[in-house]
Structures are given as structure tokens and as C-alpha cells.
Design a protein around this motif. Structure first.
Motif, PDB file in Angstrom:
ATOM      1  N   UNK A 111       0.177   7.569  -5.980  1.00  0.00           N
ATOM      2  CA  UNK A 111      -0.751   8.703  -5.921  1.00  0.00           C
ATOM      3  C   UNK A 111      -0.007  10.034  -5.908  1.00  0.00           C
TER       4      UNK A 111
ATOM      5  N   UNK B  24      -8.359  10.569  -2.788  1.00  0.00           N
ATOM      6  CA  UNK B  24      -7.374  11.534  -3.295  1.00  0.00           C
ATOM      7  C   UNK B  24      -7.696  11.912  -4.726  1.00  0.00           C
TER       8      UNK B  24
ATOM      9  N   UNK C  49      -8.829   5.048  -0.229  1.00  0.00           N
ATOM     10  CA  UNK C  49      -7.958   6.190   0.029  1.00  0.00           C
ATOM     11  C   UNK C  49      -7.483   6.784  -1.305  1.00  0.00           C
ATOM     12  N   UNK C  50      -7.107   5.878  -2.250  1.00  0.00           N
ATOM     13  CA  UNK C  50      -6.702   6.347  -3.577  1.00  0.00           C
ATOM     14  C   UNK C  50      -7.835   7.142  -4.217  1.00  0.00           C
TER      15      UNK C  50
ATOM     16  N   UNK D 201       0.921  -3.213  -7.795  1.00  0.00           N
ATOM     17  CA  UNK D 201       0.021  -4.214  -8.358  1.00  0.00           C
ATOM     18  C   UNK D 201       0.521  -5.645  -8.210  1.00  0.00           C
TER      19      UNK D 201
ATOM     20  N   UNK E  26      -7.993  -4.441   3.973  1.00  0.00           N
ATOM     21  CA  UNK E  26      -6.911  -3.450   3.879  1.00  0.00           C
ATOM     22  C   UNK E  26      -6.776  -2.933   2.450  1.00  0.00           C
ATOM     23  N   UNK E  27      -6.924  -3.852   1.457  1.00  0.00           N
ATOM     24  CA  UNK E  27      -6.815  -3.417   0.065  1.00  0.00           C
ATOM     25  C   UNK E  27      -7.946  -2.461  -0.286  1.00  0.00           C
TER      26      UNK E  27
ATOM     27  N   UNK F  92      -7.788  -4.132  -8.013  1.00  0.00           N
ATOM     28  CA  UNK F  92      -6.684  -4.979  -8.426  1.00  0.00           C
ATOM     29  C   UNK F  92      -6.582  -4.894  -9.936  1.00  0.00           C
ATOM     30  N   UNK F  93      -5.432  -4.483 -10.438  1.00  0.00           N
ATOM     31  CA  UNK F  93      -5.178  -4.372 -11.871  1.00  0.00           C
ATOM     32  C   UNK F  93      -6.099  -3.382 -12.588  1.00  0.00           C
ATOM     33  N   UNK F  94      -6.787  -2.522 -11.848  1.00  0.00           N
ATOM     34  CA  UNK F  94      -7.655  -1.539 -12.499  1.00  0.00           C
ATOM     35  C   UNK F  94      -7.206  -0.153 -12.077  1.00  0.00           C
ATOM     36  N   UNK F  95      -6.984   0.718 -13.074  1.00  0.00           N
ATOM     37  CA  UNK F  95      -6.641   2.086 -12.731  1.00  0.00           C
ATOM     38  C   UNK F  95      -7.401   3.015 -13.656  1.00  0.00           C
TER      39      UNK F  95
ATOM     40  N   UNK G  89       0.825  -1.206   0.000  1.00  0.00           N
ATOM     41  CA  UNK G  89       0.000   0.000   0.000  1.00  0.00           C
ATOM     42  C   UNK G  89       0.864   1.263   0.000  1.00  0.00           C
TER      43      UNK G  89
ATOM     44  N   UNK H 185      -2.580   8.514 -13.275  1.00  0.00           N
ATOM     45  CA  UNK H 185      -3.562   7.456 -12.973  1.00  0.00           C
ATOM     46  C   UNK H 185      -3.562   7.117 -11.493  1.00  0.00           C
ATOM     47  N   UNK H 186      -4.678   6.599 -11.015  1.00  0.00           N
ATOM     48  CA  UNK H 186      -4.703   6.008  -9.676  1.00  0.00           C
ATOM     49  C   UNK H 186      -5.285   4.604  -9.786  1.00  0.00           C
ATOM     50  N   UNK H 187      -4.860   3.757  -8.849  1.00  0.00           N
ATOM     51  CA  UNK H 187      -5.378   2.387  -8.819  1.00  0.00           C
ATOM     52  C   UNK H 187      -6.687   2.400  -8.044  1.00  0.00           C
TER      53      UNK H 187
ATOM     54  N   UNK I 243      -7.334   0.813   1.060  1.00  0.00           N
ATOM     55  CA  UNK I 243      -6.320   1.526   0.271  1.00  0.00           C
ATOM     56  C   UNK I 243      -6.936   2.084  -1.015  1.00  0.00           C
ATOM     57  N   UNK I 244      -7.768   1.290  -1.710  1.00  0.00           N
ATOM     58  CA  UNK I 244      -8.420   1.784  -2.927  1.00  0.00           C
ATOM     59  C   UNK I 244      -9.257   3.004  -2.603  1.00  0.00           C
TER      60      UNK I 244
ATOM     61  N   UNK J 299       3.011   2.103  -9.578  1.00  0.00           N
ATOM     62  CA  UNK J 299       1.717   1.442  -9.677  1.00  0.00           C
ATOM     63  C   UNK J 299       1.896  -0.020 -10.042  1.00  0.00           C
TER      64      UNK J 299
END
Lengths: 456, 297
Positions: free
Chosen positions: A126, B68, B64-65, A363, B57-58, B168-171, A119, B163-165, B61-62, A359
Motif C-alpha cells: 500500500x 487506504x 484496511x487496504x 499473495x 485477519x485477512x 485473495x489474488x484480486x487487486x 499482512x 494497485x491495492x489488494x 487487512x483487505x 503484493x
């Protein structure tokens, strides 16, 4: 017709035999708590009759032998069960220590460090130019490395403790084998002199049981002696004990033809077998922990070297040179001292805004890179934790189960061999009364003799 | 059955120890509120818990991304909104000044206004979110637009895709794939167009001013299009956030089910085991220590 002196003889034999009975009863009471003790019983028979008119007159009583109450087949079964119980007891203790290292039931295990690491890469993506994000990533990466190293060291510690315990168990084995050999000699001597060496045999049985709890030995009784062998080699042969030694990872034993090797795989039960099993498990866990660390190191390094830092530096490894496993994983010192070298940007991107590489590294968390590209790092570690917990549970369950079987067998043994205070009290009263009666007989005879002497 | 002293004592000792262990387990469960106090209490659950925690947790995090990213997009949208208004003003001004009402007084005022618009648009082009310049692409560390005294603009940003994530594997791209809203279709900057307006007004060249109207119209349309595309991304971010929130709640309740003890059950267990333990203690105290000895004189 019997003489008065004959009656005195009967009285004397009765006094002596009842006294023997009281002595054996006392011995039983004294050993009520002695492990492995078998209660003893005096075998009585009536004395040799003497020819007389009108017929044979009794010759009093005699104690033929003192027997121990003992079921030898149960003994063999208990020895076998001792091996199983010893194995699971030792394996359980080893696995419980390993399980603590992989304990993730709290929220602060390696799993937590792994997530924070991935993370931190996403946070960097970001804001790829941010110095806070960069130093955060460095500190999370160091925390991850430290955790890997701690876990690796802890598993290695357990492994070396297990080796020490195996060494101690082996010296216990030698000690007990020596005692058994010595008892073989004393039992043979006693039997040669026509004595029943009950207590010596109890002690030897107890030693064989204790020896069985240490390793998968096989014992066979041959006349007065018990021979013990381990993996086909004699450990106790008649009155001689052969020294076993632990030459990590295998064992060696002295034989008449020089030292022979006993493979660790041949010791399958008893405490030594259990410690060896725990050691094998620990090796497996350590190998998988190392695989996980190596997977992370390789994949992160490969991507990192392809990106560029804020200073356009490229080709740099994220983890230090020489990081290959959980034991030596560390962040590249060049990056620790200058986090701007972290390659967040892709090779073709402008800095500081380029974040494709950060990123891509973030990933990695979701890619199936472990276990032949079938599991993510997280899933691979979770299955390791599951296996550690599973083995610990199996060992604990097996230990409980074998303990209850052992208790049952011990209870059967005690039913035959154990001392009952109630019973002994009854025996004591019985012998005491007989003793008093015999004394009364002697004093009556004495009075009769007195009457006879003072006639006239 | 013959009961010897050891059988009696061993069985008492064994059942006391077992009762006590169960009692302590129940106490632990009640005190920690957790069903799992060691991994071996339930290995399958121990493994599952790691999966759930990882998911939670993931997702956090997403989110949070996304938070932002959404904040950045909001700032971007506000900046573009101003730019659009300013360009619309510039276009209207050029339209007016290219018509018949072309006298020195209005022209001077218009020139002043045009210079003002130029600088405001440039301010907007140099908007920041945190310490990142919004429109500089990957060159986010310095202002992308600058000018000299003669209003010649220089663009030092690039077309880097930010870009931001969000999974998983998507941004997702936060700047329409690096598209620069300040660049005209022919590659010139919107500042060049504004400079033409300024130059035209300053030099009294009505034709030059008139020629910019069309380009400015296109610029306004382009900014609208970028805003529209951004709005779609912002919606997608919001929708994804809601989705992750649901999923996060879902995993949290799964985690709680797996990890937490049923407190009612635990309390009942504790009571039951306490009773059993007390009964075992009473029984032991009655039986142990009694023998025929007590009844013989």
C-alpha cells in the motif's frame, strides 16, 4: 481311653495353631495397604488320631500350610493391561507437552505471527516507499523467525527429555529384572525347603506387573521361577538378569552370545513404548514445522530476489543465507540493517512507487504451495495443529479408558486377594476365643492332674 | 461379592478424583468463557478456529487496504475536480481571447489569469496523499511536474500502475492502470497546451490561442473520463468493503460459536457437578473409616 497328658497335648496344639491364625490375621491387617499383597489363610486340619478304646481319639489340630489367595490368570491379564496403561500414560504426558507448543487456542501462536507477516507485506504494497512499513515488515519477519525457532527448540527439548525418560525407564527395567532374578533364587530355595514363599511370590508378581508397565515384556512361570523376555531375548532367565541399554535410537541387550540389538519399533507398549511413540510424533511435527518454514523461506526468497529495493538492489534473499528450517530461519542481516533493500518493486518498475513484488509476496498467503501444492501455508499449519490436538486427545482418551479397565481388573484382583478389615476382625475374634478356650482346657487338665496328685 | 478394604478405598478415591476433575473443568469453562481451553478439548474445532481467525485477519487487512485506497481515490477525485474546473476556465479564456474582443487590456488580464491557471494545475498535478505523489505513478517520491521560468514543463513521473489488494489474488488499480490525466492524446502535456495559451497571449498571437481551444476541450473530457472510471473503482471498493464486513461478521459469529462456551449450560454444569462432588464427599466420609472395629468392645 486317653491319658490326661494326651489332653494337654491337644491343648498345646490348639494354642499353637490359634496363635498361628492370629499371627496370619495380624500379618494381613498389617499389609492392608501394601500394593500387590495377597491375603493369606491358614489351612487347618485335625491332628493324627490315636488308637484307643472305644475308638480313635482326636489328636488335636495342626496348621498344614499358609496359603495366599491368588488368581494367577487374573495376574497375567493385569500384566497385559499394565503394558497398555503404561504406554498411554507415557504417550499422554509426552503429547501434552507437545500440545502446549502448538497451542493456538489463545490468539498468540505461530498462526498469528504468520498472518502479521503476510499482512505486513500488504501494508508495504500500500505504501512501498514508507520507511515505517518497511521497518514494521522487518520486525514482523523477525517475530515470525523467532517464533519458528522457539517452537523448534521447544519440540527438540521435549524430544531430548523423552530420551532421558526412556533411559530412566530402561534403568528401572534393569533394576526390576535384577530383583526378579534374585527373588527367583530365594523362592526356589524356600520351596526346596518345603516352605510356601507367599510374600516373596507377591513381591515378584508385583515386580512383574511394574516391569510390564515399562515395556512389552512377556513373563512365563516355570516351576519356582518366572522367566521374562523382551522381543524374544531373555531379560530374566532363571536366576540371571540380562542388562538392557538404550542406544538411541535403538536398544541393545546382553545375551549369552554377546550384545543383541532390539529395534525401537519392537518396543510397542509399556512406558518405553509410549515415550517412543510420543518421540515419533514429535519428530513428525518437527518435520512438518520445518517444511512450513522451508516453504516460506523458498517462496519468499525466490520472489524477493526477482524484485528491487529502494536502492535498486536486486537478487537479494529476504531470509538469511543458511535459513533452511524452523531451527535456523532468520531475516537477512543486510535487510535488517537497511530495510530500504526490501524488494517491494518489481524488476521493471520504478521505485519507490512500484509495489508489484510486495503484493506478489503478500499473495503467497493464499497460494496452495504446501503439501504438494494442495494447501496454503495457513491451512498446512492448521492441519498440523489439528493433528497434534487429535493425537493428544486420543492419548488422553485411551489413558482414561485403560485406567478404568485397569481399575476393574484391580478390583477383581482385590475381590480375591485384597484384605478386608471386617473379615480379619471376625477371624481375630474367632481365633482369640479358640485360644482362650484352649487355655481353659489346659487349666482344667491342670486342675484334674492336681486332684489326681493329691489323692489319698 | 467380597469387598476388600482396597476396593472400597480405591473406588472412593477414583470417584472423588473424577468428580473433582469434572468440577474443575466446569469452573475453567465458566471462568474463561471458552469451550476450548486446550487444543485436545476438541481437535477439529482447534483446527477450524485457526481457519476462522485467518479469514477474519485477512478480511480486516483487505478492509484496511480498501480504506487506504478509498481515501487516496477521494483525494485524487478532489484534485481532478479542481483540474477540470481550471482547464474549463482556461478553455473559456482561450475561446474569448481568440474572438474579436482582443485588446491589450483584456489580454494582459487574460495572460495573468492563464499563468495563474498554469501554476494551479501544476499544484494539483503535484498533489500528495500522505507522502506519495498521486500522479507520479511509481515515481511517487518527488513532484512529477515542474516548469522553468519560460513555462516549459517537465514530467518526471511514470505510468506506473498503483494497485491495492482487495481479496485473495484480486487487486484493483487506483490510477486507472497508470493512465496520466495530464497527458494529451498526442503525447504532449496539458501544460504544453497551457504554455501555448500563455505564449499566444504574451505574443499577441490570436491564432495560437484559438488553436488550443480544441485541445483543452479534449483535456476536460479526458479528465471527466478518468473521474468517471475512478468513480466506478471507488464504488467497487465501497461495495467490496461492505461485502467483507458482512463476511467478517459471519466468520466472527462462527468463531464465537466454535470457541465460546454456552454460559447457561456451563453454569448449570457447574451446579450439577458441585452437587455430585458434595454427595461423593458425604458418602465417602460416612463409609471410609468404618469397620467392625467400631462395634467391638
Amino acid at each position: 481311653m486317653s491319658s490326661l497328658f494326651n489332653i494337654l497335648g491337644i491343648g498345646r496344639s490348639a494354642l499353637q495353631v490359634q496363635q498361628t491364625g492370629i499371627s496370619v490375621t495380624g500379618h494381613n491387617i498389617a499389609n492392608v495397604n501394601t500394593p500387590g499383597y495377597s491375603r493369606q489363610r491358614v489351612d487347618l486340619t485335625s491332628g493324627e488320631p490315636v488308637a484307643a478304646t472305644p475308638g480313635q481319639m482326636g489328636g488335636g489340630v495342626q496348621a498344614v500350610s499358609v496359603q495366599r489367595m491368588h488368581d494367577r490368570f487374573l495376574g497375567a491379564q493385569i500384566d497385559g493391561q499394565s503394558q497398555e496403561l503404561g504406554k498411554w500414560e507415557a504417550e499422554k504426558s509426552g503429547l501434552e507437552r507437545l500440545q502446549i507448543i502448538f497451542d493456538e487456542t489463545g490468539e498468540t501462536g505461530l498462526n498469528h505471527n504468520l498472518q502479521e507477516f503476510w499482512h505486513a507485506w500488504q501494508d508495504l504494497a500500500n505504501n512501498p516507499g514508507g520507511s515505517v512499513e518497511r521497518s514494521q515488515l522487518v520486525s514482523k519477519s523477525q517475530a515470525l523467525s523467532d517464533r519458528f525457532q522457539q517452537m523448534s527448540a521447544a519440540v527438540t527439548d521435549v524430544q531430548s527429555d523423552l530420551d532421558t525418560q526412556i533411559g530412566q525407564a530402561v534403568s528401572d527395567i534393569n533394576d526390576k529384572a535384577g530383583q526378579i532374578a534374585a527373588l527367583n533364587r530365594r523362592i526356589r530355595q524356600a520351596e526346596n525347603m518345603g516352605q510356601a514363599p507367599n510374600d516373596l511370590k507377591d513381591r515378584r508378581d508385583q515386580l512383574v506387573k511394574e516391569l510390564s508397565s515399562l515395556a512389552n515384556v512377556s513373563a512365563s512361570e516355570s516351576g519356582p521361577v518366572v522367566n521374562i523376555s523382551i522381543d524374544g531375548h531373555a531379560l530374566v532367565d532363571d536366576e540371571t538378569a540380562y542388562a538392557l541399554s538404550y542406544t538411541n535410537p535403538d536398544f541393545s541387550i546382553q545375551t549369552s552370545g554377546g550384545p543383541a540389538v532390539i529395534a525401537a519399533s519392537a518396543i510397542t507398549s509399556g512406558k518405553v513404548g509410549g515415550y517412543l511413540a510420543a518421540k515419533t510424533d514429535g519428530q513428525d511435527y518437527l518435520a512438518r514445522l520445518n517444511d512450513l518454514a522451508a516453504g516460506i523461506i523458498d517462496n519468499v526468497n525466490t520472489l524477493h530476489a526477482g524484485g528491487q529495493g529502494l536502492d535498486h538492489s536486486t537478487g537479494l534473499d529476504f531470509f538469511a543465507a543458511g535459513s533452511t528450517s524452523a531451527a535456523n530461519i532468520a531475516v537477512n542481516p543486510a535487510i535488517v540493517s537497511d530495510p530500504s533493500k526490501i524488494a517491494a518493486a518489481g524488476a521493471a518498475e520504478d521505485v519507490p512507487g512500484g509495489a508489484a513484488n510486495a503484493m506478489a509476496i503478500g499473495n503467497l498467503e493464499f497460494q496452495d504451495l504446501m503439501n504438494g501444492n494442495t494447501a496454503t501455508f495457513g491451512a498446512y499449519y492448521a492441519s498440523l495443529v489439528g493433528d497434534v490436538a487429535g493425537s493428544a486427545k486420543t492419548a488422553a482418551d485411551q489413558f482414561d479408558q485403560n485406567t478404568s479397565v485397569m481399575n476393574q481388573l484391580e478390583s477383581y484382583r482385590d475381590e480375591v486377594s485384597g484384605v478386608s478389615i471386617d473379615e480379619e476382625m471376625v477371624n481375630l475374634v474367632q481365633f482369640q476365643h479358640a485360644y482362650a478356650a484352649a487355655a481353659k482346657l489346659i487349666s482344667a487338665t491342670d486342675e484334674m492332674l492336681d486332684v489326681l496328685m493329691n489323692m489319698g | 461379592m467380597r469387598i476388600s478394604e482396597n476396593m472400597l478405598i480405591d473406588s472412593m478415591r477414583g470417584s472423588l478424583a473424577a468428580n473433582r476433575e469434572q468440577l474443575v473443568d466446569a469452573q475453567n469453562t465458566l471462568a474463561s468463557g471458552k469451550r476450548l481451553n486446550r487444543p485436545s478439548d476438541d481437535p477439529a474445532a482447534a483446527e477450524q478456529i485457526l481457519g476462522f481467525r485467518g479469514q477474519i485477519a485477512s478480511l480486516a487487512q483487505y478492509r484496511r487496504n480498501i480504506q487506504k485506497g478509498s481515501a487516496r481515490m477521494a483525494v485524487t477525485d478532489a484534485s481532478l475536480e479542481s483540474v477540470r474546473g481550471l482547464l474549463q476556465d482556461a478553455r473559456n479564456l482561450a475561446q474569448e481571447q481568440s474572438g474579436g474582443t482582443f485588446d491589450d487590456q483584456t489580454r494582459a488580464a487574460a495572460l495573468e489569469a492563464a499563468r495563474h491557471i498554469y501554476d494551479q494545475v501544476m499544484d494539483m498535478a503535484n498533489s500528495r496523499y500522505g507522502d506519495q505523489y498521486l500522479f507520479g505513478g511509481h515515481r511517487s517520491d518527488g513532484p512529477p511536474a515542474s516548469r522553468d521560468d519560460a513555462y516549459n514543463a517537465t514530467w518526471s513521473g511514470d505510468e506506473g500502475d498503483v494497485r491495492i489488494a482487495i481479496g485473495a489474488n484480486t487487486s484493483v488499480s487506483l490510477n486507472s492502470g497508470g493512465r496520466n490525466p495530464f497527458r494529451n492524446a498526442d503525447g504532449t502535456l496539458v501544460f504544453d497546451t497551457l504554455k501555448n495559451v500563455i505564449d499566444g497571449l504574451a505574443g499577441g498571437d490570436a491564432a495560437l490561442v484559438a488553436a488550443q481551444v480544441g485541445t483543452l476541450d479534449q483535456a476536460v473530457e479526458r479528465i471527466k473520463a478518468v473521474q468517471g472510471a475512478d468513480a466506478i473503482v471507488a464504488e467497487r471498493l465501497a461495495a467490496t468493503d461492505t461485502q467483507w464486513q458482512h463476511l467478517q461478521n459471519h466468520y466472527e459469529s462462527l468463531l464465537a460459536d466454535t470457541e465460546n462456551a454456552d454460559m447457561n449450560q456451563a453454569a448449570v454444569d457447574l451446579m450439577t457437578r458441585q452437587t455430585a462432588y458434595e454427595a461423593a464427599l458425604t458418602a465417602t466420609s460416612r463409609v471410609v473409616g468404618q469397620s467392625l472395629l467400631d462395634f467391638l468392645k
